[in-house]
Design a protein around this motif. Structure first.
Motif, PDB file in Angstrom:
ATOM      1  N   SER A  96     -20.220 -19.370 -26.879  1.00  0.00           N
ATOM      2  CA  SER A  96     -19.922 -19.159 -28.288  1.00  0.00           C
ATOM      3  C   SER A  96     -18.407 -19.205 -28.433  1.00  0.00           C
ATOM      4  O   SER A  96     -17.690 -18.485 -27.740  1.00  0.00           O
ATOM      5  CB  SER A  96     -20.464 -17.809 -28.762  1.00  0.00           C
ATOM      6  N   VAL A  97     -17.910 -20.075 -29.318  1.00  0.00           N
ATOM      7  CA  VAL A  97     -16.492 -20.446 -29.333  1.00  0.00           C
ATOM      8  C   VAL A  97     -15.912 -20.254 -30.723  1.00  0.00           C
ATOM      9  O   VAL A  97     -16.572 -20.506 -31.737  1.00  0.00           O
ATOM     10  CB  VAL A  97     -16.314 -21.914 -28.885  1.00  0.00           C
ATOM     11  N   LEU A  98     -14.641 -19.836 -30.762  1.00  0.00           N
ATOM     12  CA  LEU A  98     -13.879 -19.741 -32.006  1.00  0.00           C
ATOM     13  C   LEU A  98     -12.665 -20.651 -31.890  1.00  0.00           C
ATOM     14  O   LEU A  98     -11.917 -20.569 -30.912  1.00  0.00           O
ATOM     15  CB  LEU A  98     -13.422 -18.293 -32.250  1.00  0.00           C
ATOM     16  N   GLU A  99     -12.469 -21.533 -32.881  1.00  0.00           N
ATOM     17  CA  GLU A  99     -11.234 -22.316 -32.929  1.00  0.00           C
ATOM     18  C   GLU A  99     -10.355 -21.810 -34.063  1.00  0.00           C
ATOM     19  O   GLU A  99     -10.803 -21.661 -35.204  1.00  0.00           O
ATOM     20  CB  GLU A  99     -11.490 -23.812 -33.115  1.00  0.00           C
ATOM     21  N   LEU A 100      -9.092 -21.563 -33.743  1.00  0.00           N
ATOM     22  CA  LEU A 100      -8.102 -21.144 -34.734  1.00  0.00           C
ATOM     23  C   LEU A 100      -7.298 -22.356 -35.173  1.00  0.00           C
ATOM     24  O   LEU A 100      -6.766 -23.092 -34.341  1.00  0.00           O
ATOM     25  CB  LEU A 100      -7.176 -20.084 -34.127  1.00  0.00           C
ATOM     26  N   GLY A 101      -7.201 -22.583 -36.476  1.00  0.00           N
ATOM     27  CA  GLY A 101      -6.467 -23.734 -36.977  1.00  0.00           C
ATOM     28  C   GLY A 101      -7.143 -25.038 -36.615  1.00  0.00           C
ATOM     29  O   GLY A 101      -6.519 -25.951 -36.066  1.00  0.00           O
ATOM     30  N   GLY A 102      -8.418 -25.155 -36.945  1.00  0.00           N
ATOM     31  CA  GLY A 102      -9.211 -26.307 -36.525  1.00  0.00           C
ATOM     32  C   GLY A 102      -8.828 -27.612 -37.189  1.00  0.00           C
ATOM     33  O   GLY A 102      -9.171 -28.680 -36.677  1.00  0.00           O
ATOM     34  N   GLY A 103      -8.170 -27.591 -38.348  1.00  0.00           N
ATOM     35  CA  GLY A 103      -7.741 -28.817 -39.014  1.00  0.00           C
ATOM     36  C   GLY A 103      -8.896 -29.723 -39.358  1.00  0.00           C
ATOM     37  O   GLY A 103      -9.863 -29.320 -40.005  1.00  0.00           O
ATOM     38  N   THR A 104      -8.824 -30.961 -38.892  1.00  0.00           N
ATOM     39  CA  THR A 104      -9.883 -31.934 -39.193  1.00  0.00           C
ATOM     40  C   THR A 104     -11.178 -31.629 -38.451  1.00  0.00           C
ATOM     41  O   THR A 104     -12.213 -32.219 -38.752  1.00  0.00           O
ATOM     42  CB  THR A 104      -9.434 -33.362 -38.825  1.00  0.00           C
ATOM     43  N   GLY A 105     -11.103 -30.751 -37.448  1.00  0.00           N
ATOM     44  CA  GLY A 105     -12.308 -30.329 -36.737  1.00  0.00           C
ATOM     45  C   GLY A 105     -12.651 -31.145 -35.514  1.00  0.00           C
ATOM     46  O   GLY A 105     -13.693 -30.900 -34.884  1.00  0.00           O
ATOM     47  N   ILE A 106     -11.785 -32.072 -35.094  1.00  0.00           N
ATOM     48  CA  ILE A 106     -12.157 -32.956 -33.987  1.00  0.00           C
ATOM     49  C   ILE A 106     -12.383 -32.187 -32.687  1.00  0.00           C
ATOM     50  O   ILE A 106     -13.315 -32.478 -31.937  1.00  0.00           O
ATOM     51  CB  ILE A 106     -11.096 -34.076 -33.801  1.00  0.00           C
ATOM     52  N   THR A 107     -11.568 -31.153 -32.406  1.00  0.00           N
ATOM     53  CA  THR A 107     -11.754 -30.405 -31.161  1.00  0.00           C
ATOM     54  C   THR A 107     -13.031 -29.577 -31.208  1.00  0.00           C
ATOM     55  O   THR A 107     -13.766 -29.488 -30.222  1.00  0.00           O
ATOM     56  CB  THR A 107     -10.542 -29.503 -30.891  1.00  0.00           C
ATOM     57  N   SER A 108     -13.321 -28.979 -32.343  1.00  0.00           N
ATOM     58  CA  SER A 108     -14.570 -28.221 -32.480  1.00  0.00           C
ATOM     59  C   SER A 108     -15.787 -29.128 -32.365  1.00  0.00           C
ATOM     60  O   SER A 108     -16.818 -28.738 -31.799  1.00  0.00           O
ATOM     61  CB  SER A 108     -14.595 -27.488 -33.826  1.00  0.00           C
ATOM     62  N   ILE A 109     -15.680 -30.345 -32.881  1.00  0.00           N
ATOM     63  CA  ILE A 109     -16.794 -31.297 -32.788  1.00  0.00           C
ATOM     64  C   ILE A 109     -17.054 -31.656 -31.332  1.00  0.00           C
ATOM     65  O   ILE A 109     -18.205 -31.682 -30.877  1.00  0.00           O
ATOM     66  CB  ILE A 109     -16.490 -32.548 -33.640  1.00  0.00           C
ATOM     67  N   ILE A 110     -15.982 -31.907 -30.576  1.00  0.00           N
ATOM     68  CA  ILE A 110     -16.131 -32.196 -29.147  1.00  0.00           C
ATOM     69  C   ILE A 110     -16.712 -30.981 -28.425  1.00  0.00           C
ATOM     70  O   ILE A 110     -17.616 -31.107 -27.587  1.00  0.00           O
ATOM     71  CB  ILE A 110     -14.779 -32.589 -28.531  1.00  0.00           C
ATOM     72  N   MET A 111     -16.213 -29.790 -28.747  1.00  0.00           N
ATOM     73  CA  MET A 111     -16.754 -28.574 -28.144  1.00  0.00           C
ATOM     74  C   MET A 111     -18.218 -28.405 -28.505  1.00  0.00           C
ATOM     75  O   MET A 111     -19.028 -27.918 -27.697  1.00  0.00           O
ATOM     76  CB  MET A 111     -15.940 -27.360 -28.591  1.00  0.00           C
ATOM     77  N   GLY A 112     -18.598 -28.814 -29.689  1.00  0.00           N
ATOM     78  CA  GLY A 112     -19.979 -28.692 -30.134  1.00  0.00           C
ATOM     79  C   GLY A 112     -20.954 -29.552 -29.355  1.00  0.00           C
ATOM     80  O   GLY A 112     -22.167 -29.333 -29.433  1.00  0.00           O
ATOM     81  N   THR A 113     -20.450 -30.516 -28.586  1.00  0.00           N
ATOM     82  CA  THR A 113     -21.348 -31.338 -27.776  1.00  0.00           C
ATOM     83  C   THR A 113     -21.848 -30.581 -26.549  1.00  0.00           C
ATOM     84  O   THR A 113     -22.804 -31.036 -25.895  1.00  0.00           O
ATOM     85  CB  THR A 113     -20.646 -32.637 -27.317  1.00  0.00           C
ATOM     86  N   VAL A 114     -21.201 -29.461 -26.203  1.00  0.00           N
ATOM     87  CA  VAL A 114     -21.633 -28.698 -25.016  1.00  0.00           C
ATOM     88  C   VAL A 114     -21.887 -27.224 -25.319  1.00  0.00           C
ATOM     89  O   VAL A 114     -22.748 -26.603 -24.700  1.00  0.00           O
ATOM     90  CB  VAL A 114     -20.587 -28.815 -23.875  1.00  0.00           C
ATOM     91  N   ALA A 115     -21.139 -26.641 -26.251  1.00  0.00           N
ATOM     92  CA  ALA A 115     -21.261 -25.206 -26.528  1.00  0.00           C
ATOM     93  C   ALA A 115     -22.493 -24.916 -27.376  1.00  0.00           C
ATOM     94  O   ALA A 115     -23.085 -25.811 -27.994  1.00  0.00           O
ATOM     95  CB  ALA A 115     -20.008 -24.700 -27.237  1.00  0.00           C
ATOM     96  N   LYS A 116     -22.880 -23.653 -27.389  1.00  0.00           N
ATOM     97  CA  LYS A 116     -24.023 -23.243 -28.193  1.00  0.00           C
ATOM     98  C   LYS A 116     -23.654 -23.145 -29.662  1.00  0.00           C
ATOM     99  O   LYS A 116     -24.375 -23.615 -30.542  1.00  0.00           O
ATOM    100  CB  LYS A 116     -24.549 -21.891 -27.699  1.00  0.00           C
ATOM    101  N   ARG A 117     -22.503 -22.496 -29.940  1.00  0.00           N
ATOM    102  CA  ARG A 117     -22.070 -22.318 -31.325  1.00  0.00           C
ATOM    103  C   ARG A 117     -20.551 -22.328 -31.377  1.00  0.00           C
ATOM    104  O   ARG A 117     -19.878 -21.743 -30.521  1.00  0.00           O
ATOM    105  CB  ARG A 117     -22.609 -21.009 -31.902  1.00  0.00           C
ATOM    106  N   VAL A 118     -20.007 -23.003 -32.389  1.00  0.00           N
ATOM    107  CA  VAL A 118     -18.557 -23.086 -32.567  1.00  0.00           C
ATOM    108  C   VAL A 118     -18.222 -22.672 -33.998  1.00  0.00           C
ATOM    109  O   VAL A 118     -18.788 -23.214 -34.956  1.00  0.00           O
ATOM    110  CB  VAL A 118     -18.031 -24.514 -32.306  1.00  0.00           C
ATOM    111  N   TYR A 119     -17.320 -21.710 -34.126  1.00  0.00           N
ATOM    112  CA  TYR A 119     -16.777 -21.348 -35.431  1.00  0.00           C
ATOM    113  C   TYR A 119     -15.424 -22.053 -35.564  1.00  0.00           C
ATOM    114  O   TYR A 119     -14.456 -21.694 -34.897  1.00  0.00           O
ATOM    115  CB  TYR A 119     -16.613 -19.835 -35.556  1.00  0.00           C
ATOM    116  N   CYS A 120     -15.392 -23.070 -36.400  1.00  0.00           N
ATOM    117  CA  CYS A 120     -14.167 -23.846 -36.627  1.00  0.00           C
ATOM    118  C   CYS A 120     -13.479 -23.298 -37.870  1.00  0.00           C
ATOM    119  O   CYS A 120     -14.012 -23.386 -38.975  1.00  0.00           O
ATOM    120  CB  CYS A 120     -14.506 -25.325 -36.812  1.00  0.00           C
ATOM    121  N   THR A 121     -12.292 -22.706 -37.704  1.00  0.00           N
ATOM    122  CA  THR A 121     -11.662 -21.976 -38.801  1.00  0.00           C
ATOM    123  C   THR A 121     -10.312 -22.574 -39.172  1.00  0.00           C
ATOM    124  O   THR A 121      -9.585 -23.118 -38.340  1.00  0.00           O
ATOM    125  CB  THR A 121     -11.461 -20.495 -38.439  1.00  0.00           C
ATOM    126  N   ASP A 122      -9.997 -22.441 -40.432  1.00  0.00           N
ATOM    127  CA  ASP A 122      -8.687 -22.810 -40.974  1.00  0.00           C
ATOM    128  C   ASP A 122      -8.613 -22.209 -42.369  1.00  0.00           C
ATOM    129  O   ASP A 122      -9.447 -21.371 -42.729  1.00  0.00           O
ATOM    130  CB  ASP A 122      -8.488 -24.335 -40.996  1.00  0.00           C
TER     131      ASP A 122
END
Length: 381
Positions: free
Chosen positions: A196-222
């Protein structure tokens, strides 16, 4: 002539209100498709970033060289070669060796302009091809159909973004450190699997999207409704990358200048009490990419980081990627990295924190892992 008082000259400042990411300038074989205007009138572009899934971690150096050759058949980076593998820059040097400087009758330098060789023209064309023209599109469907002929849905990340934004809107662009962090996620897939992952300052979300290919849940925040809507759109565009039953990416507002999560249901991308509890109970990974460019925001981010980690049930690893940017300042009359230096000092303060509740350890990661995305992995990353 304008007469400027001496005291105003002493306090002169120079400002630039437009920032452009190098990702958009140096992105070989990528088209930037303009699809719409956002709510503040900025052009929104659609770019496709190919994932190089066929990398082999056992031979990382060879992989990076091989993938570069696929994208640049005549060379890579600052080394330009012709189709036979000859170095064009070296050829240029050989062609001008032995040419002596000549002076005219008045003693002025007379420059001999030699004929342009085929090698020179080829090198110039390669350099010019680094930047591709903007193609205006009427709709997104045509863009997808065109681009996906060269690969499957799992090969391409589709990202809407803006270009050349004011400083306060840089989150709407794609930055190199986001690619670097995405590379590390793909290289260490087993580390992040089912997290379960939290991204700070996710912007366009590209890193959270990549993380979403393996992680269970990603909170992409900005922060900012327009940016969050763009990020949410990017998550929807890449839903085919996520594995069924896993890879949920939730776009949420998180303002570092506020002490609490926004829970007002009337506010778009606010948090529910259940989501906050889920974050506190299960989050074991926090990540941030290229968010350290303003000292006040850096301080606010570290305060937010401390507050969130203090409330987590489990220990947590924070992954931070950034680009060390060199700037010439009048104040120092030298090239400095003030934003980076402030980040390092604040990071040291966090590591030395002794409050009896939390303990932080900082460890650098060597950048010798595989490159899964095509970009310049410069030494300042």
């Amino acid at each position: 002539v304008v007469d400027v008082p001496e005291e105003e000259m002493d306090n002169a400042t120079f400002k630039s209100d437009t920032v452009l990411s190098d990702v958009h300038l140096h992105c070989p074989n990528k088209r930037h498709l303009m699809v719409r205007l956002n709510t503040v009138g900025q052009p929104v572009f659609l770019s496709y970033f190919k994932l190089l899934w066929n990398t082999d971690s056992s031979s990382e150096k060879d992989v990076r060289e091989a993938t570069t050759e696929r994208e640049h058949p005549y060379g890579s980076g600052d080394v330009l070669c012709d189709k036979d593998g000859n170095n064009l820059k070296k050829e240029r040097v050989r062609n001008i060796e032995g040419v002596e400087a000549l002076l005219d009758d008045d003693g002025d330098l007379e420059v001999i302009r030699r004929p342009r060789s085929a090698s020179d023209l080829e090198a110039e064309n390669l350099l010019r091809d680094r930047v591709y023209p903007v193609i205006l599109m009427k709709g997104k469907e045509d863009a997808f159909e065109d681009e996906e002929q060269g690969g499957t849905c799992r090969d391409v990340v589709k990202i809407e973004h803006t270009m050349a934004t004011p400083l306060e809107d840089v989150g709407k662009q794609v930055w190199r450190a986001a690619f670097l962090l995405a590379d590390y996620i793909l290289f260490q897939r087993d580390t992040f699997r089912c997290c379960s992952v939290l991204e700070l300052g996710g912007g366009t979300g590209i890193t959270s999207i990549i993380m979403g290919t393996v992680a269970k849940r990603v909170y992409c925040t900005d922060v900012g409704e327009d940016l969050l809507a763009m990020c949410d759109q990017n998550v929807a565009l890449n839903k085919d990358l996520m594995e069924p039953g896993r890879g949920e990416v939730k776009v949420k507002e998180l303002d570092w200048l506020k002490d609490e999560f926004c829970t007002d249901p009337e506010v778009p991308y606010s948090w529910s009490e259940e989501e906050i509890a889920d974050l506190h109970d299960h989050c074991t990974v926090i990540m941030a990419a290229d968010v350290f460019y303003d000292d006040d925001l850096t301080d606010a981010l570290f305060r937010t980081l401390y507050r969130i980690t203090h409330n987590l049930r489990n220990s947590c690893t924070v992954y931070i990627a950034l680009e060390k940017r060199l700037n010439f300042t009048l104040r120092h009359m030298d090239v400095t990295c003030e934003a980076y230096n402030h980040f390092r000092n604040t990071l040291n303060d966090l590591e030395n924190l002794q409050d009896g509740k939390m303990k932080y350890a900082v460890e650098p990661i060597k950048l010798d892992f595989c490159q899964f995305l095509v970009y310049e992995r410069i030494e300042q990353l």
